[in-house]
Scaffold this motif. Structure first.
Motif, PDB file in Angstrom:
ATOM      1  N   ASP A 199       4.365  15.255 -10.616  1.00 45.48           N
ATOM      2  CA  ASP A 199       3.570  14.128 -11.091  1.00 45.48           C
ATOM      3  C   ASP A 199       2.413  13.909 -10.123  1.00 45.48           C
ATOM      4  N   PRO A 200       1.187  14.180 -10.541  1.00 46.06           N
ATOM      5  CA  PRO A 200       0.042  14.066  -9.624  1.00 46.06           C
ATOM      6  C   PRO A 200      -0.399  12.636  -9.326  1.00 46.06           C
ATOM      7  N   LYS A 201       0.209  11.668 -10.005  1.00 48.93           N
ATOM      8  CA  LYS A 201      -0.175  10.276  -9.753  1.00 48.93           C
ATOM      9  C   LYS A 201       0.319   9.843  -8.371  1.00 48.93           C
ATOM     10  N   CYS A 202      -0.557   9.198  -7.622  1.00 52.89           N
ATOM     11  CA  CYS A 202      -0.216   8.795  -6.253  1.00 52.89           C
ATOM     12  C   CYS A 202      -1.095   7.626  -5.836  1.00 52.89           C
ATOM     13  N   SER A 203      -0.855   7.139  -4.625  1.00 58.29           N
ATOM     14  CA  SER A 203      -1.726   6.113  -4.051  1.00 58.29           C
ATOM     15  C   SER A 203      -1.876   6.368  -2.565  1.00 58.29           C
ATOM     16  N   LEU A 204      -2.990   5.926  -2.024  1.00 56.04           N
ATOM     17  CA  LEU A 204      -3.247   6.013  -0.583  1.00 56.04           C
ATOM     18  C   LEU A 204      -3.576   4.617  -0.094  1.00 56.04           C
ATOM     19  N   LEU A 205      -2.774   4.107   0.835  1.00 57.58           N
ATOM     20  CA  LEU A 205      -3.004   2.794   1.430  1.00 57.58           C
ATOM     21  C   LEU A 205      -3.683   2.977   2.780  1.00 57.58           C
ATOM     22  N   VAL A 206      -4.840   2.333   2.927  1.00 60.98           N
ATOM     23  CA  VAL A 206      -5.615   2.422   4.170  1.00 60.98           C
ATOM     24  C   VAL A 206      -5.863   1.005   4.674  1.00 60.98           C
ATOM     25  N   GLY A 207      -5.580   0.782   5.944  1.00 65.38           N
ATOM     26  CA  GLY A 207      -5.807  -0.532   6.535  1.00 65.38           C
ATOM     27  C   GLY A 207      -6.560  -0.422   7.843  1.00 65.38           C
ATOM     28  N   GLU A 208      -7.181  -1.512   8.269  1.00 60.98           N
ATOM     29  CA  GLU A 208      -7.934  -1.510   9.515  1.00 60.98           C
ATOM     30  C   GLU A 208      -6.999  -1.266  10.692  1.00 60.98           C
ATOM     31  N   ARG A 209      -7.362  -0.317  11.512  1.00 60.61           N
ATOM     32  CA  ARG A 209      -6.505   0.042  12.646  1.00 60.61           C
ATOM     33  C   ARG A 209      -6.541  -1.036  13.730  1.00 60.61           C
ATOM     34  N   GLY A 210      -5.408  -1.170  14.415  1.00 57.19           N
ATOM     35  CA  GLY A 210      -5.349  -2.069  15.559  1.00 57.19           C
ATOM     36  C   GLY A 210      -5.368  -3.546  15.233  1.00 57.19           C
ATOM     37  N   ALA A 211      -5.126  -3.914  13.977  1.00 62.47           N
ATOM     38  CA  ALA A 211      -5.182  -5.327  13.609  1.00 62.47           C
ATOM     39  C   ALA A 211      -3.926  -6.057  14.068  1.00 62.47           C
ATOM     40  N   GLU A 212      -4.107  -7.228  14.668  1.00 56.23           N
ATOM     41  CA  GLU A 212      -2.958  -8.026  15.077  1.00 56.23           C
ATOM     42  C   GLU A 212      -2.322  -8.733  13.878  1.00 56.23           C
ATOM     43  N   ASP A 213      -3.154  -9.154  12.947  1.00 58.70           N
ATOM     44  CA  ASP A 213      -2.655  -9.797  11.731  1.00 58.70           C
ATOM     45  C   ASP A 213      -3.112  -8.953  10.554  1.00 58.70           C
ATOM     46  N   VAL A 214      -2.234  -8.115  10.040  1.00 59.92           N
ATOM     47  CA  VAL A 214      -2.619  -7.160   8.999  1.00 59.92           C
ATOM     48  C   VAL A 214      -2.991  -7.856   7.686  1.00 59.92           C
ATOM     49  N   GLN A 215      -2.547  -9.110   7.495  1.00 59.17           N
ATOM     50  CA  GLN A 215      -2.881  -9.811   6.263  1.00 59.17           C
ATOM     51  C   GLN A 215      -4.240 -10.502   6.314  1.00 59.17           C
ATOM     52  N   ALA A 216      -4.841 -10.520   7.496  1.00 59.39           N
ATOM     53  CA  ALA A 216      -6.131 -11.184   7.643  1.00 59.39           C
ATOM     54  C   ALA A 216      -7.288 -10.196   7.682  1.00 59.39           C
ATOM     55  N   VAL A 217      -6.999  -8.912   7.589  1.00 57.64           N
ATOM     56  CA  VAL A 217      -8.051  -7.899   7.675  1.00 57.64           C
ATOM     57  C   VAL A 217      -8.073  -7.064   6.390  1.00 57.64           C
ATOM     58  N   GLY A 218      -9.059  -6.177   6.306  1.00 57.21           N
ATOM     59  CA  GLY A 218      -9.237  -5.384   5.107  1.00 57.21           C
ATOM     60  C   GLY A 218      -8.191  -4.302   4.942  1.00 57.21           C
ATOM     61  N   ARG A 219      -7.810  -4.071   3.681  1.00 57.45           N
ATOM     62  CA  ARG A 219      -6.982  -2.937   3.354  1.00 57.45           C
ATOM     63  C   ARG A 219      -7.306  -2.497   1.922  1.00 57.45           C
ATOM     64  N   LEU A 220      -7.118  -1.233   1.690  1.00 53.89           N
ATOM     65  CA  LEU A 220      -7.505  -0.623   0.427  1.00 53.89           C
ATOM     66  C   LEU A 220      -6.381   0.256  -0.086  1.00 53.89           C
ATOM     67  N   THR A 221      -6.009   0.054  -1.354  1.00 50.53           N
ATOM     68  CA  THR A 221      -5.062   0.940  -2.017  1.00 50.53           C
ATOM     69  C   THR A 221      -5.826   1.721  -3.071  1.00 50.53           C
ATOM     70  N   LEU A 222      -5.856   3.033  -2.879  1.00 47.85           N
ATOM     71  CA  LEU A 222      -6.561   3.922  -3.793  1.00 47.85           C
ATOM     72  C   LEU A 222      -5.548   4.557  -4.732  1.00 47.85           C
ATOM     73  N   LEU A 223      -5.628   4.239  -6.013  1.00 41.00           N
ATOM     74  CA  LEU A 223      -4.771   4.858  -7.016  1.00 41.00           C
ATOM     75  C   LEU A 223      -5.475   6.117  -7.505  1.00 41.00           C
ATOM     76  N   ALA A 224      -4.761   7.239  -7.474  1.00 42.04           N
ATOM     77  CA  ALA A 224      -5.448   8.504  -7.711  1.00 42.04           C
ATOM     78  C   ALA A 224      -4.584   9.522  -8.428  1.00 42.04           C
ATOM     79  N   GLU A 225      -5.267  10.560  -8.898  1.00 42.33           N
ATOM     80  CA  GLU A 225      -4.621  11.772  -9.400  1.00 42.33           C
ATOM     81  C   GLU A 225      -4.906  12.854  -8.359  1.00 42.33           C
ATOM     82  N   ALA A 226      -3.848  13.447  -7.829  1.00 39.61           N
ATOM     83  CA  ALA A 226      -4.017  14.478  -6.805  1.00 39.61           C
ATOM     84  C   ALA A 226      -4.238  15.841  -7.465  1.00 39.61           C
ATOM     85  N   GLU A 227      -5.154  16.603  -6.902  1.00 46.08           N
ATOM     86  CA  GLU A 227      -5.447  17.940  -7.433  1.00 46.08           C
ATOM     87  C   GLU A 227      -5.442  18.958  -6.293  1.00 46.08           C
TER      88      GLU A 227
END
Length: 243
Positions: A64-92
């Motif tokens: 199943d090529p469906k996947c996601s990649l979660l990327v967040g700002e490195r070194g954050a003390e409060d991970v809920q207060a900084v940017g994060r991105l979930t990329l929903l994708a088809e892997a090839e």
């Protein structure tokens, strides 16, 4: 508005170089399987990863090529207060030799040690082709985004030429960029990537992206930006560049 979130979402993808890849488990149907993977962006601005053929992710993606990649700002003390991105994708998986060569050339600049185990073991390059993005820029700043990635107009020989020129002839300028932006000075920095919005520097095992004061669409504009930054006393913002 969501349109205003596109650039910070893309910049987060550029700034980071590792994320949590989640695939649909083959051995445990119905459960997502996640683990950390390094990545860089390919010529189209999509995440490019290198994974072993015996890895769980490979088995999962083959089914199943469906996947996601979660990327967040490195070194954050409060991970809920900084940017994060979930990329929903088809892997090839890349199979064309020219595409594999182009991927290897780019990926090895960012992760040179990977060249050794790629040649010695069965590893493949996969591209994560985005379907949709979920970007959170902090508390309450939540957006679904369809178009985030941006193709690199310099990918290929043009980018390689600029990188080699800077590393061989302008090491002092690169060192100035590091000092100006407050990046670590634990090891000499080398330029490994240039895109329309900024550049990637490698310092030791770390990778850092620095934004240009304004977008660059031609090699001449890149050169002007690099000269400007080499002479700057503070890192100019986009607003300062327009003034």
């Amino acid at each position: 508005m969501s349109a205003n979130a596109v650039r910070p979402a893309r910049e987060l993808l550029l700034k980071e170089y590792r994320g949590v890849l989640s695939t649909n488990s083959k051995s445990m149907p119905g459960f997502p399987f996640g683990s950390v993977v390094p990545y860089c962006l390919d010529a189209d601005g999509n995440p490019l990863i290198l994974i072993s053929r015996i890895a769980q992710h490979t088995h999962n993606l083959q089914k199943d090529p469906k996947c996601s990649l979660l990327v967040g700002e490195r070194g954050a003390e409060d991970v809920q207060a900084v940017g994060r991105l979930t990329l929903l994708a088809e892997a090839e998986k890349l199979s064309d030799e020219l595409a594999i060569d182009a991927a290897a050339t780019r990926y090895y600049r960012y992760f040179p040690d990977s060249a050794n185990y790629h040649r010695a073991h069965d590893f493949d390059f996969w591209v994560l082709k985005p379907v949709r993005h979920r970007y959170i820029g902090g508390f309450g700043a939540i957006h679904w985004l369809n178009e985030v990635t941006l193709a690199n107009p310099f990918a290929g020989k043009g980018e390689i030429s600029m990188i080699e020129h800077m590393n061989s002839d302008h090491a002092n300028a690169i060192a100035h960029y590091v000092e100006l932006s407050g990046l670590p000075t634990t090891a000499p920095a080398t330029l490994v990537g240039i895109d329309s919005e900024g550049m990637h520097l490698k310092i030791g095992e770390g990778i850092y992206w620095l934004a240009f004061p304004a977008s660059c669409n031609t090699p001449t504009q890149v050169r002007e930006a690099l000269v400007l930054l080499a002479r700057a006393e503070i890192w100019p913002t986009a607003e300062q560049a327009e003034a």
